[in-house]
Design a protein around this motif. Structure first.
Motif, PDB file in Angstrom:
ATOM      1  N   ILE A 173      48.474  30.384  35.648  1.00 18.51           N
ATOM      2  CA  ILE A 173      49.061  30.470  36.981  1.00 18.51           C
ATOM      3  C   ILE A 173      50.576  30.329  36.858  1.00 18.51           C
ATOM      4  O   ILE A 173      51.072  29.345  36.314  1.00 18.51           O
ATOM      5  N   ARG A 174      51.283  31.315  37.361  1.00 20.48           N
ATOM      6  CA  ARG A 174      52.745  31.297  37.309  1.00 20.48           C
ATOM      7  C   ARG A 174      53.317  31.202  38.718  1.00 20.48           C
ATOM      8  O   ARG A 174      52.838  31.864  39.627  1.00 20.48           O
ATOM      9  N   ASP A 175      54.353  30.380  38.868  1.00 19.89           N
ATOM     10  CA  ASP A 175      55.155  30.421  40.078  1.00 19.89           C
ATOM     11  C   ASP A 175      56.160  31.560  39.959  1.00 19.89           C
ATOM     12  O   ASP A 175      56.575  31.929  38.851  1.00 19.89           O
ATOM     13  N   ILE A 176      56.559  32.129  41.090  1.00 17.60           N
ATOM     14  CA  ILE A 176      57.583  33.159  41.108  1.00 17.60           C
ATOM     15  C   ILE A 176      58.861  32.550  41.665  1.00 17.60           C
ATOM     16  O   ILE A 176      58.901  32.112  42.818  1.00 17.60           O
ATOM     17  N   ILE A 177      59.895  32.496  40.841  1.00 23.06           N
ATOM     18  CA  ILE A 177      61.182  31.933  41.219  1.00 23.06           C
ATOM     19  C   ILE A 177      62.039  33.053  41.795  1.00 23.06           C
ATOM     20  O   ILE A 177      62.298  34.062  41.126  1.00 23.06           O
ATOM     21  N   ASP A 178      62.479  32.893  43.033  1.00 25.65           N
ATOM     22  CA  ASP A 178      63.264  33.921  43.697  1.00 25.65           C
ATOM     23  C   ASP A 178      64.736  33.773  43.314  1.00 25.65           C
ATOM     24  O   ASP A 178      65.312  32.686  43.438  1.00 25.65           O
ATOM     25  N   ILE A 179      65.330  34.839  42.815  1.00 22.63           N
ATOM     26  CA  ILE A 179      66.762  34.843  42.493  1.00 22.63           C
ATOM     27  C   ILE A 179      67.511  35.514  43.636  1.00 22.63           C
ATOM     28  O   ILE A 179      67.443  36.734  43.798  1.00 22.63           O
ATOM     29  N   PRO A 180      68.220  34.745  44.463  1.00 22.75           N
ATOM     30  CA  PRO A 180      68.909  35.336  45.625  1.00 22.75           C
ATOM     31  C   PRO A 180      70.017  36.297  45.213  1.00 22.75           C
ATOM     32  O   PRO A 180      70.592  36.207  44.115  1.00 22.75           O
ATOM     33  N   LEU A 181      70.337  37.190  46.106  1.00 25.57           N
ATOM     34  CA  LEU A 181      71.328  38.220  45.836  1.00 25.57           C
ATOM     35  C   LEU A 181      72.707  37.677  45.446  1.00 25.57           C
ATOM     36  O   LEU A 181      73.376  38.275  44.585  1.00 25.57           O
ATOM     37  N   PRO A 182      73.205  36.571  46.027  1.00 23.35           N
ATOM     38  CA  PRO A 182      74.556  36.124  45.653  1.00 23.35           C
ATOM     39  C   PRO A 182      74.743  35.835  44.167  1.00 23.35           C
ATOM     40  O   PRO A 182      75.870  35.900  43.666  1.00 23.35           O
ATOM     41  N   PHE A 183      73.665  35.502  43.451  1.00 24.15           N
ATOM     42  CA  PHE A 183      73.795  35.226  42.019  1.00 24.15           C
ATOM     43  C   PHE A 183      73.960  36.499  41.192  1.00 24.15           C
ATOM     44  O   PHE A 183      74.412  36.432  40.042  1.00 24.15           O
ATOM     45  N   LEU A 184      73.580  37.627  41.729  1.00 22.94           N
ATOM     46  CA  LEU A 184      73.473  38.845  40.920  1.00 22.94           C
ATOM     47  C   LEU A 184      74.796  39.599  40.869  1.00 22.94           C
ATOM     48  O   LEU A 184      74.903  40.768  41.250  1.00 22.94           O
ATOM     49  N   ARG A 185      75.791  38.901  40.366  1.00 17.71           N
ATOM     50  CA  ARG A 185      77.111  39.493  40.122  1.00 17.71           C
ATOM     51  C   ARG A 185      77.106  39.972  38.671  1.00 17.71           C
ATOM     52  O   ARG A 185      77.335  39.199  37.747  1.00 17.71           O
ATOM     53  N   ALA A 186      76.819  41.260  38.482  1.00 18.58           N
ATOM     54  CA  ALA A 186      76.530  41.763  37.139  1.00 18.58           C
ATOM     55  C   ALA A 186      77.756  42.351  36.458  1.00 18.58           C
ATOM     56  O   ALA A 186      78.494  43.140  37.059  1.00 18.58           O
ATOM     57  N   LEU A 187      77.963  41.955  35.197  1.00 21.48           N
ATOM     58  CA  LEU A 187      78.948  42.607  34.342  1.00 21.48           C
ATOM     59  C   LEU A 187      78.376  43.885  33.757  1.00 21.48           C
ATOM     60  O   LEU A 187      79.087  44.877  33.560  1.00 21.48           O
ATOM     61  N   THR A 188      77.094  43.853  33.411  1.00 25.87           N
ATOM     62  CA  THR A 188      76.422  45.032  32.869  1.00 25.87           C
ATOM     63  C   THR A 188      75.130  45.267  33.642  1.00 25.87           C
ATOM     64  O   THR A 188      74.468  44.324  34.080  1.00 25.87           O
ATOM     65  N   VAL A 189      74.788  46.529  33.818  1.00 26.51           N
ATOM     66  CA  VAL A 189      73.556  46.920  34.506  1.00 26.51           C
ATOM     67  C   VAL A 189      72.827  47.919  33.607  1.00 26.51           C
ATOM     68  O   VAL A 189      73.404  48.955  33.240  1.00 26.51           O
ATOM     69  N   ASP A 190      71.602  47.619  33.243  1.00 25.33           N
ATOM     70  CA  ASP A 190      70.880  48.536  32.342  1.00 25.33           C
ATOM     71  C   ASP A 190      69.379  48.593  32.647  1.00 25.33           C
ATOM     72  O   ASP A 190      68.560  48.689  31.748  1.00 25.33           O
ATOM     73  N   TRP A 191      69.003  48.544  33.915  1.00 24.80           N
ATOM     74  CA  TRP A 191      67.586  48.657  34.257  1.00 24.80           C
ATOM     75  C   TRP A 191      67.048  50.002  33.769  1.00 24.80           C
ATOM     76  O   TRP A 191      67.665  51.046  33.971  1.00 24.80           O
ATOM     77  N   ARG A 192      65.881  49.958  33.143  1.00 25.83           N
ATOM     78  CA  ARG A 192      65.300  51.192  32.615  1.00 25.83           C
ATOM     79  C   ARG A 192      63.789  51.031  32.498  1.00 25.83           C
ATOM     80  O   ARG A 192      63.271  49.917  32.387  1.00 25.83           O
ATOM     81  N   PRO A 193      63.058  52.157  32.487  1.00 19.09           N
ATOM     82  CA  PRO A 193      61.620  52.072  32.265  1.00 19.09           C
ATOM     83  C   PRO A 193      61.296  51.951  30.781  1.00 19.09           C
ATOM     84  O   PRO A 193      61.955  52.575  29.938  1.00 19.09           O
ATOM     85  N   ASP A 194      60.329  51.141  30.484  1.00 17.10           N
ATOM     86  CA  ASP A 194      59.762  51.070  29.134  1.00 17.10           C
ATOM     87  C   ASP A 194      58.454  51.855  29.194  1.00 17.10           C
ATOM     88  O   ASP A 194      57.460  51.398  29.743  1.00 17.10           O
ATOM     89  N   TRP A 195      58.479  53.054  28.623  1.00 17.72           N
ATOM     90  CA  TRP A 195      57.323  53.940  28.736  1.00 17.72           C
ATOM     91  C   TRP A 195      56.166  53.487  27.845  1.00 17.72           C
ATOM     92  O   TRP A 195      55.056  53.990  27.970  1.00 17.72           O
ATOM     93  N   ARG A 196      56.436  52.561  26.916  1.00 21.99           N
ATOM     94  CA  ARG A 196      55.419  51.956  26.043  1.00 21.99           C
ATOM     95  C   ARG A 196      54.794  52.952  25.075  1.00 21.99           C
ATOM     96  O   ARG A 196      53.626  52.859  24.701  1.00 21.99           O
ATOM     97  N   GLY A 197      55.556  53.929  24.641  1.00 21.26           N
ATOM     98  CA  GLY A 197      55.051  54.888  23.661  1.00 21.26           C
ATOM     99  C   GLY A 197      55.003  54.280  22.265  1.00 21.26           C
ATOM    100  O   GLY A 197      55.873  53.499  21.880  1.00 21.26           O
TER     101      GLY A 197
END
Length: 218
Positions: A2-26
């Motif tokens: 059982i995992r709790d989900i910790i919410d990260i509010p938007l004000p913290f998300l001051r990003a120097l780098t952004v690299d969201w991508r899909p992992d296709w799992r090939g």
């Protein structure tokens, strides 16, 4: 587990780098007897990202407390997949004003949404949405989400209440009238126990490095 989900509010998300991508799992390619390459995909695709944040001194303690609640790889994090170049979300307010409001309990996080105009099945490559109430049209290349399941926009046609979006990685069905988050949200696990813990030098500005893998078995 059982995992709790910790919410990260938007004000913290001051990003120097952004690299969201899909992992296709090939799996790594293998060469067949005829000389052709074969790539096998035998796992559910997921989103991954390793954004680096920049946190001024005022935010460091609150961020440390948030990460400690995650207990390393025990709990999960609900993260806004912010991409300030493709889909800017910040208002005219400066970060100090936003942070002051957050600390005093008066901060209201922007959460723009739009309705899905027609039902969409899991795996669909296009959806019809009503973006007439948004401040700007949906941008090609942006991230959206439904019930914390992110997907990407790869094309668009039409406008207003009958906008058709081409999408990738739509892994859950969306009923007609359901609200889609314009600032995409996903649920992620840390790749290591020390992920995100802040360190800083004489400038007292922390630049924690995240390394997140989508929790797809939740």
């Amino acid at each position: 587990m059982i995992r709790d989900i910790i919410d990260i509010p938007l004000p913290f998300l001051r990003a120097l780098t952004v690299d969201w991508r899909p992992d296709w799992r090939g799996q790594p390619p293998a060469t067949g007897t005829d000389g052709s390459d074969q790539v096998v995909y035998n796992a559910f695709p997921r989103w991954v990202g390793a954004p680096q944040l920049v946190l001024p001194p005022e935010m460091v303690g609150a961020w440390r407390a948030l990460v400690l609640r995650g207990q390393g790889r025990v709990n999960a994090y609900r993260v806004r997949m912010v991409d300030p170049v493709v889909s800017p979300v910040w208002s005219g307010a400066g970060w100090r004003e936003v942070w002051s409001a957050w600390q005093s309990g008066l901060y209201v996080e922007p959460r723009p949404q739009m309705p899905c105009a027609a039902p969409a099945a899991a795996g669909a490559t296009s959806i019809v949405v009503d973006e007439s109430a948004l401040s700007r049209p949906i941008t090609v290349g942006s991230f959206l989400s439904y019930q914390d399941w992110p997907f990407a926009v790869t094309g668009r046609s039409g406008s207003g209440a009958a906008t058709t979006l081409q999408v990738e990685l739509l892994r859950v069905a969306i009923p007609a009238g359901a609200q889609i988050d314009v600032i995409a949200r996903g649920v992620f696990l840390a790749s290591g126990d020390a992920m995100g813990l802040p360190a800083y030098g004489l400038d007292r500005v922390a630049r924690p490095q995240l390394d997140l893998v989508e929790w797809i078995t939740r």
